[in-house]
Design a protein around this motif. Structure first.
Motif, PDB file in Angstrom:
ATOM      1  N   ASN A 116       0.833  -1.203   0.000  1.00 33.48           N
ATOM      2  CA  ASN A 116       0.000   0.000   0.000  1.00 33.48           C
ATOM      3  C   ASN A 116       0.871   1.258   0.000  1.00 33.48           C
ATOM      4  O   ASN A 116       0.614   2.203  -0.752  1.00 33.48           O
ATOM      5  N   SER A 121       2.147   2.063  -3.262  1.00 31.80           N
ATOM      6  CA  SER A 121       1.075   2.581  -4.118  1.00 31.80           C
ATOM      7  C   SER A 121       0.734   4.038  -3.795  1.00 31.80           C
ATOM      8  O   SER A 121       0.384   4.804  -4.684  1.00 31.80           O
ATOM      9  N   MET A 136      -5.797  -6.029  -6.052  1.00 34.99           N
ATOM     10  CA  MET A 136      -5.199  -4.764  -6.499  1.00 34.99           C
ATOM     11  C   MET A 136      -3.735  -4.902  -6.896  1.00 34.99           C
ATOM     12  O   MET A 136      -3.170  -3.996  -7.510  1.00 34.99           O
TER      13      MET A 136
END
Ligand SMILES: *Cc1c(COP(=O)(O)O)cnc(C)c1O
Length: 391
Positions: free
Chosen positions: A109, A112, A361
């Motif tokens: 995360n 990202s 994702m």
């Protein structure tokens, strides 16, 4: 050895290791047996509960001292620490960042949040962390240098800006060969040391090897501030930038509100820092208790065929944040049978994280072959690990 018996043998082993513990035994729970109440009460009594107050600076100094990191900047959680580490390491939108697929989702995360793309690397069965040899072989295939001196992925055309090894369950990755690979390929090292406060590689604290390192003090970690994290660095300029960026990038002034870039409110409140100061004082005792626990487990699991207890490699001193048993033969079916039977017996156990390359994702992110990651995903089970189990 009949496979059907293994789940109940594990229940017996855990009960034998934890004879004085009645009722449901959780995987990892915090203990507050030192100055926690005093320090937190002082915040309440004086009204200094929020982002200003003496404990914030105190905790930073004590963390720097404990870890041997010249600078420590405390923040709201481990994920925000990672985010800022990556920004300060120069990770930009559309870069790639190498990282293990076998990690908690926060690592991917944070990559990202920078607009960058996680690029998954396999792990070593010895450390459960990034495998420097596999990485080296892989980079020989995919890395290419451009005129700007940076290294690129020739398959995607994207710059490889950094690598984020993670010290799984507190066990340090093999940093010397990893750093050698990073230097050779000119890849910036940022450590996800979220799980490894109190863990050392060849005598040096984890999180202090890379350009920056991130620590977490979430409630399930070895010591907690409720929620919180820290950025470690030996670079004064980066330390100042980290403090600035995580405190809304406000320029110091008696009354003006002037901010010179887009900053973040990633501050750790004084209340949480107070808790952190008290917890850090107790860390050496907790490390001893955890070592007592793993030694008990080791003696008992030695005689159980079909699984082995994961132990620190010779170059490491692990904090043993979470103990893990590893099935000799990976099997989701057997793993789930064990989880069912052992949890039903009131002993909390859980599998390792679903690898990042299997999450929706991140499933299209670049990746090397991940044979060890896939094996471990089907064979690792965490067992009760609280320091309080041996106190
Ligand atoms: C806990 C953890 C984090 C994030 O920490 P939070 O404080 O929960 O945001 C990051 N990476 C790993 C590997 C972790 O285990």
């Amino acid at each position: 050895m009949n496979e059907l018996q293994l789940p109940s043998r594990i229940v017996e082993a855990l009960q034998q290791a934890l004879p004085d513990n009645q009722g449901f035994i959780s995987l990892h729970e915090p203990t507050f047996r030192g100055n926690e109440w005093n320090y937190v009460k002082e915040c309440l009594d004086t009204g200094w509960v929020s982002s200003a107050g003496k404990y914030v600076e105190d905790f930073e100094l004590k963390l720097a001292e404990y870890t041997g990191s010249p600078y420590a900047i405390v923040v709201s959680n481990g994920t925000s620490a990672l985010h800022v580490c990556l920004m300060l390491a120069g990770v930009q939108a559309n870069d790639e960042v190498l990282m293990p697929s076998l990690t908690f989702v926060a690592t991917a995360n944070a990559v990202s949040y920078c607009g960058a793309v996680p690029h998954f690397i396999d792990v070593s069965p010895v450390t459960m962390g990034v495998d420097p040899i596999a990485l080296d072989h892989y980079l020989q295939d995919i890395a290419v240098y451009k005129d700007d001196g940076a290294v690129y992925n020739k398959q995607t055309g994207r710059r490889i800006a950094a690598i984020v090894p993670m010290h799984t369950f507190g066990h340090p990755v093999d940093l010397d060969p990893l750093m050698e690979v990073c230097e050779r390929y000119r890849i910036t090292l940022v450590e996800d040391a979220a799980e490894s406060i109190g863990s050392y590689y060849k005598g040096k604290h984890t999180g202090t090897f890379g350009k920056l390192g991130a620590v977490s003090f979430n409630g399930n970690k070895i010591i907690t501030t409720g929620g919180g994290g820290a950025i470690l660095t030996s670079d004064e300029t980066l330390a100042k930038a980290a403090k600035h960026l995580t405190t809304t990038a406000k320029l110091p002034h008696r009354w003006e509100f002037h901010h010179d870039q887009i900053g973040y409110n990633y501050r750790m409140p004084n209340l949480n820092a107070a808790l952190g100061c008290a917890q850090l004082e107790r860390l050496p005792i907790m490390l001893e208790q955890k070592r007592t626990l793993v030694n008990k487990y080791a003696a008992i699991f030695e005689s159980i065929l079909g699984v082995s207890l994961f132990m620190e490699p010779s170059f490491a001193s692990s904090n043993y944040w979470l103990n893990a048993i590893v099935l000799d033969e990976p099997s989701f079916e057997l793993r789930d049978q064990i989880l069912e039977v052992v949890n039903n017996a009131g002993l909390m156990t859980r599998p390792i994280w679903t690898p990042m390359h299997e999450l929706p994702m991140f499933k299209d992110c670049p990746s090397m072959q991940l044979p060890v990651t896939n094996r471990l995903a089907a064979s690792v089970i965490n067992i009760p690990s609280s320091a309080s189990l041996c106190s």
